[in-house]
Design a protein around this motif. Structure first.
Motif, PDB file in Angstrom:
ATOM      1  N   LEU A   1       0.831  -1.205   0.000  1.00  0.00           N
ATOM      2  CA  LEU A   1       0.000   0.000   0.000  1.00  0.00           C
ATOM      3  C   LEU A   1       0.867   1.257   0.000  1.00  0.00           C
ATOM      4  CD1 LEU A   1      -2.742   1.397   0.151  1.00  0.00           C
ATOM      5  CD2 LEU A   1      -2.673   1.124   2.641  1.00  0.00           C
ATOM      6  N   ALA A   2       1.907   1.263   0.841  1.00  0.00           N
ATOM      7  CA  ALA A   2       2.813   2.422   0.889  1.00  0.00           C
ATOM      8  C   ALA A   2       3.506   2.630  -0.449  1.00  0.00           C
ATOM      9  CB  ALA A   2       3.841   2.235   2.004  1.00  0.00           C
ATOM     10  N   LEU A   3       3.991   1.538  -1.036  1.00  0.00           N
ATOM     11  CA  LEU A   3       4.662   1.628  -2.335  1.00  0.00           C
ATOM     12  C   LEU A   3       3.708   2.107  -3.419  1.00  0.00           C
ATOM     13  CD1 LEU A   3       6.665  -1.736  -2.212  1.00  0.00           C
ATOM     14  CD2 LEU A   3       7.648   0.554  -2.139  1.00  0.00           C
ATOM     15  N   THR A   4       2.495   1.539  -3.429  1.00  0.00           N
ATOM     16  CA  THR A   4       1.522   1.885  -4.466  1.00  0.00           C
ATOM     17  C   THR A   4       1.080   3.338  -4.353  1.00  0.00           C
ATOM     18  OG1 THR A   4       0.719  -0.402  -4.464  1.00  0.00           O
ATOM     19  CG2 THR A   4      -0.679   1.235  -5.529  1.00  0.00           C
ATOM     20  N   LEU A   5       0.857   3.803  -3.120  1.00  0.00           N
ATOM     21  CA  LEU A   5       0.443   5.191  -2.908  1.00  0.00           C
ATOM     22  C   LEU A   5       1.513   6.162  -3.392  1.00  0.00           C
ATOM     23  CD1 LEU A   5      -1.619   7.182  -1.774  1.00  0.00           C
ATOM     24  CD2 LEU A   5      -0.536   6.920   0.467  1.00  0.00           C
ATOM     25  N   MET A   6       2.766   5.900  -3.019  1.00  0.00           N
ATOM     26  CA  MET A   6       3.850   6.778  -3.440  1.00  0.00           C
ATOM     27  C   MET A   6       4.050   6.697  -4.949  1.00  0.00           C
ATOM     28  SD  MET A   6       5.896   9.101  -2.515  1.00  0.00           S
ATOM     29  CE  MET A   6       5.728   8.969  -0.736  1.00  0.00           C
ATOM     30  N   ASP A   7       3.940   5.488  -5.498  1.00  0.00           N
ATOM     31  CA  ASP A   7       4.083   5.318  -6.949  1.00  0.00           C
ATOM     32  C   ASP A   7       3.011   6.087  -7.711  1.00  0.00           C
ATOM     33  OD1 ASP A   7       6.265   3.729  -6.581  1.00  0.00           O
ATOM     34  OD2 ASP A   7       5.222   1.833  -6.913  1.00  0.00           O
ATOM     35  N   MET A   8       1.788   6.091  -7.185  1.00  0.00           N
ATOM     36  CA  MET A   8       0.695   6.794  -7.865  1.00  0.00           C
ATOM     37  C   MET A   8       0.951   8.303  -7.875  1.00  0.00           C
ATOM     38  SD  MET A   8      -1.579   4.950  -9.316  1.00  0.00           S
ATOM     39  CE  MET A   8      -2.895   6.158  -9.499  1.00  0.00           C
ATOM     40  N   LEU A   9       1.476   8.834  -6.783  1.00  0.00           N
ATOM     41  CA  LEU A   9       1.812  10.262  -6.749  1.00  0.00           C
ATOM     42  C   LEU A   9       2.872  10.583  -7.802  1.00  0.00           C
ATOM     43  CD1 LEU A   9       1.963  10.875  -2.885  1.00  0.00           C
ATOM     44  CD2 LEU A   9       0.164  11.586  -4.460  1.00  0.00           C
ATOM     45  N   VAL A  10       3.856   9.695  -7.920  1.00  0.00           N
ATOM     46  CA  VAL A  10       4.905   9.885  -8.928  1.00  0.00           C
ATOM     47  C   VAL A  10       4.322   9.783 -10.329  1.00  0.00           C
ATOM     48  CG1 VAL A  10       7.019   8.908  -9.898  1.00  0.00           C
ATOM     49  CG2 VAL A  10       6.745   9.056  -7.418  1.00  0.00           C
ATOM     50  N   LEU A  11       3.456   8.795 -10.554  1.00  0.00           N
ATOM     51  CA  LEU A  11       2.881   8.580 -11.885  1.00  0.00           C
ATOM     52  C   LEU A  11       2.019   9.761 -12.335  1.00  0.00           C
ATOM     53  CD1 LEU A  11       1.911   4.797 -11.667  1.00  0.00           C
ATOM     54  CD2 LEU A  11       3.824   5.817 -12.909  1.00  0.00           C
ATOM     55  N   VAL A  12       1.266  10.332 -11.404  1.00  0.00           N
ATOM     56  CA  VAL A  12       0.455  11.506 -11.741  1.00  0.00           C
ATOM     57  C   VAL A  12       1.371  12.664 -12.137  1.00  0.00           C
ATOM     58  CG1 VAL A  12      -1.096  13.263 -10.802  1.00  0.00           C
ATOM     59  CG2 VAL A  12      -1.528  10.861 -10.325  1.00  0.00           C
ATOM     60  N   THR A  13       2.451  12.855 -11.374  1.00  0.00           N
ATOM     61  CA  THR A  13       3.421  13.911 -11.700  1.00  0.00           C
ATOM     62  C   THR A  13       4.033  13.695 -13.078  1.00  0.00           C
ATOM     63  OG1 THR A  13       3.957  14.139  -9.348  1.00  0.00           O
ATOM     64  CG2 THR A  13       5.524  15.068 -10.929  1.00  0.00           C
ATOM     65  N   VAL A  14       4.431  12.447 -13.352  1.00  0.00           N
ATOM     66  CA  VAL A  14       5.048  12.126 -14.642  1.00  0.00           C
ATOM     67  C   VAL A  14       4.053  12.329 -15.782  1.00  0.00           C
ATOM     68  CG1 VAL A  14       6.010  10.247 -16.037  1.00  0.00           C
ATOM     69  CG2 VAL A  14       6.752  10.561 -13.681  1.00  0.00           C
ATOM     70  N   ALA A  15       2.786  11.961 -15.560  1.00  0.00           N
ATOM     71  CA  ALA A  15       1.764  12.143 -16.596  1.00  0.00           C
ATOM     72  C   ALA A  15       1.599  13.622 -16.942  1.00  0.00           C
ATOM     73  CB  ALA A  15       0.437  11.555 -16.125  1.00  0.00           C
ATOM     74  N   ILE A  16       1.627  14.482 -15.925  1.00  0.00           N
ATOM     75  CA  ILE A  16       1.503  15.928 -16.148  1.00  0.00           C
ATOM     76  C   ILE A  16       2.720  16.456 -16.901  1.00  0.00           C
ATOM     77  CG2 ILE A  16       1.401  18.171 -15.012  1.00  0.00           C
ATOM     78  CD1 ILE A  16      -0.165  16.782 -12.741  1.00  0.00           C
ATOM     79  N   VAL A  17       3.909  16.036 -16.455  1.00  0.00           N
ATOM     80  CA  VAL A  17       5.151  16.513 -17.076  1.00  0.00           C
ATOM     81  C   VAL A  17       5.274  16.004 -18.507  1.00  0.00           C
ATOM     82  CG1 VAL A  17       7.666  16.356 -16.994  1.00  0.00           C
ATOM     83  CG2 VAL A  17       6.373  16.779 -14.903  1.00  0.00           C
ATOM     84  N   ALA A  18       4.982  14.705 -18.725  1.00  0.00           N
ATOM     85  CA  ALA A  18       5.086  14.134 -20.069  1.00  0.00           C
ATOM     86  C   ALA A  18       4.086  14.782 -21.014  1.00  0.00           C
ATOM     87  CB  ALA A  18       4.856  12.624 -20.012  1.00  0.00           C
ATOM     88  N   GLY A  19       2.873  15.053 -20.511  1.00  0.00           N
ATOM     89  CA  GLY A  19       1.880  15.729 -21.337  1.00  0.00           C
ATOM     90  C   GLY A  19       2.300  17.142 -21.675  1.00  0.00           C
ATOM     91  N   GLY A  20       2.929  17.835 -20.717  1.00  0.00           N
ATOM     92  CA  GLY A  20       3.407  19.187 -20.966  1.00  0.00           C
ATOM     93  C   GLY A  20       4.525  19.222 -21.981  1.00  0.00           C
ATOM     94  N   ARG A  21       5.395  18.212 -21.946  1.00  0.00           N
ATOM     95  CA  ARG A  21       6.495  18.161 -22.911  1.00  0.00           C
ATOM     96  C   ARG A  21       5.975  17.891 -24.309  1.00  0.00           C
ATOM     97  NH1 ARG A  21      11.685  18.257 -22.643  1.00  0.00           N
ATOM     98  NH2 ARG A  21      13.055  17.261 -24.138  1.00  0.00           N
ATOM     99  N   ASN A  22       4.946  17.052 -24.398  1.00  0.00           N
ATOM    100  CA  ASN A  22       4.365  16.726 -25.699  1.00  0.00           C
ATOM    101  C   ASN A  22       3.718  17.945 -26.343  1.00  0.00           C
ATOM    102  OD1 ASN A  22       3.558  14.909 -27.808  1.00  0.00           O
ATOM    103  ND2 ASN A  22       1.524  14.814 -26.897  1.00  0.00           N
ATOM    104  N   ASN A  23       3.178  18.849 -25.502  1.00  0.00           N
ATOM    105  CA  ASN A  23       2.470  20.024 -26.021  1.00  0.00           C
ATOM    106  C   ASN A  23       3.304  21.299 -25.995  1.00  0.00           C
ATOM    107  OD1 ASN A  23       0.075  18.477 -26.328  1.00  0.00           O
ATOM    108  ND2 ASN A  23      -0.400  18.725 -24.154  1.00  0.00           N
ATOM    109  N   ALA A  24       4.552  21.188 -25.545  1.00  0.00           N
ATOM    110  CA  ALA A  24       5.368  22.394 -25.371  1.00  0.00           C
ATOM    111  C   ALA A  24       5.917  22.890 -26.698  1.00  0.00           C
ATOM    112  CB  ALA A  24       6.533  22.102 -24.418  1.00  0.00           C
TER     113      ALA A  24
END
Length: 227
Positions: free
Chosen positions: A46-69
């Motif tokens: 649960l601890a790993l999954t929760l932290m991983d999800m926070l990272v994945l959301v951040t990466v999704a935002i950053v990757a989407g921003g790079r694609n549209n930059a």
């Protein structure tokens, strides 16, 4: 070259979004399993999954921003990628520390045999997510071959860690069920927690190394005089 990089950025953004969507049900099921069992490895999951999800959301935002930059924003997005990698490294380090400390406490206390309906659920969830995370891992590896980047390498490490954790958790829970009632069953759970922490450390090292290199490179670029 530009077409390849553009395709790679689109693949990264899509893969990051898929990872968030795929991981959300697993987070909810793991939370329920942790609440209905005494297993350390499920709480570690649960601890790993929760932290991983926070990272994945951040990466999704950053990757989407790079694609549209546009061209003028590429440097800002590159810095955002470096910070996302730093966040991933921090998250993996925190997860490792929490899991290891709880595992040591459980061993010192004489171990705890996993019980509760959440044990079977967690075992099934981890087996299912081993397949899902392997698929996402393969997508990130393909993305990195298409256009290598520190962001993709960090995600390869993250999902390698998630996959190894899935397999370790499922195996430890199955073993504890087979040896139920024996003294060894009390120590399977905390020992598995230490193994999970060790695997997380193994995959955190390259992420930290890449992050430090990127921060140094960005620092030198920022200090470079403008012609």
């Amino acid at each position: 070259m530009r077409t390849t990089r553009s395709s790679g950025e689109a693949t990264a953004a899509q893969t990051a979004r898929l990872a968030v969507v795929a991981g959300t049900p697993g987070l909810l099921l793991t939370a329920y399993a942790a609440a209905t069992s005494t297993s350390l490895t499920i709480r570690a999951d649960l601890a790993l999954t929760l932290m991983d999800m926070l990272v994945l959301v951040t990466v999704a935002i950053v990757a989407g921003g790079r694609n549209n930059a546009g061209t003028g924003r590429k440097r800002q997005v590159a810095l955002a990628e470096t910070l996302a990698n730093a966040f991933a490294a921090l998250g993996m380090c925190l997860s490792m520390a929490v899991v290891a400390s709880i595992a040591v406490q459980r061993i010192v206390a004489g171990g705890v045999e996993p019980h509760g309906q959440g044990v079977v659920l967690a075992m099934g969830v981890n087996l299912a997510y081993a397949i899902i995370n392997l698929w996402i891992l393969r997508r990130w590896k393909a993305r990195n071959r298409l256009a290598a980047s520190a962001l993709a390498r960090a995600q390869i490490c993250l999902f390698s860690d998630k996959l190894s954790s899935n397999l370790l958790i499922a195996a430890s829970l199955a073993t504890a069920m087979i040896w139920q009632g024996t003294w060894m069953a009390r120590f399977i759970d905390p020992v598995a927690g230490l193994l999970i922490a060790t695997m997380t450390a193994r995959w955190t090292i390259p992420v930290v190394r890449d992050t430090v290199r990127s921060l140094r490179r960005d620092h030198h670029r920022a200090r470079r005089p403008v012609a």
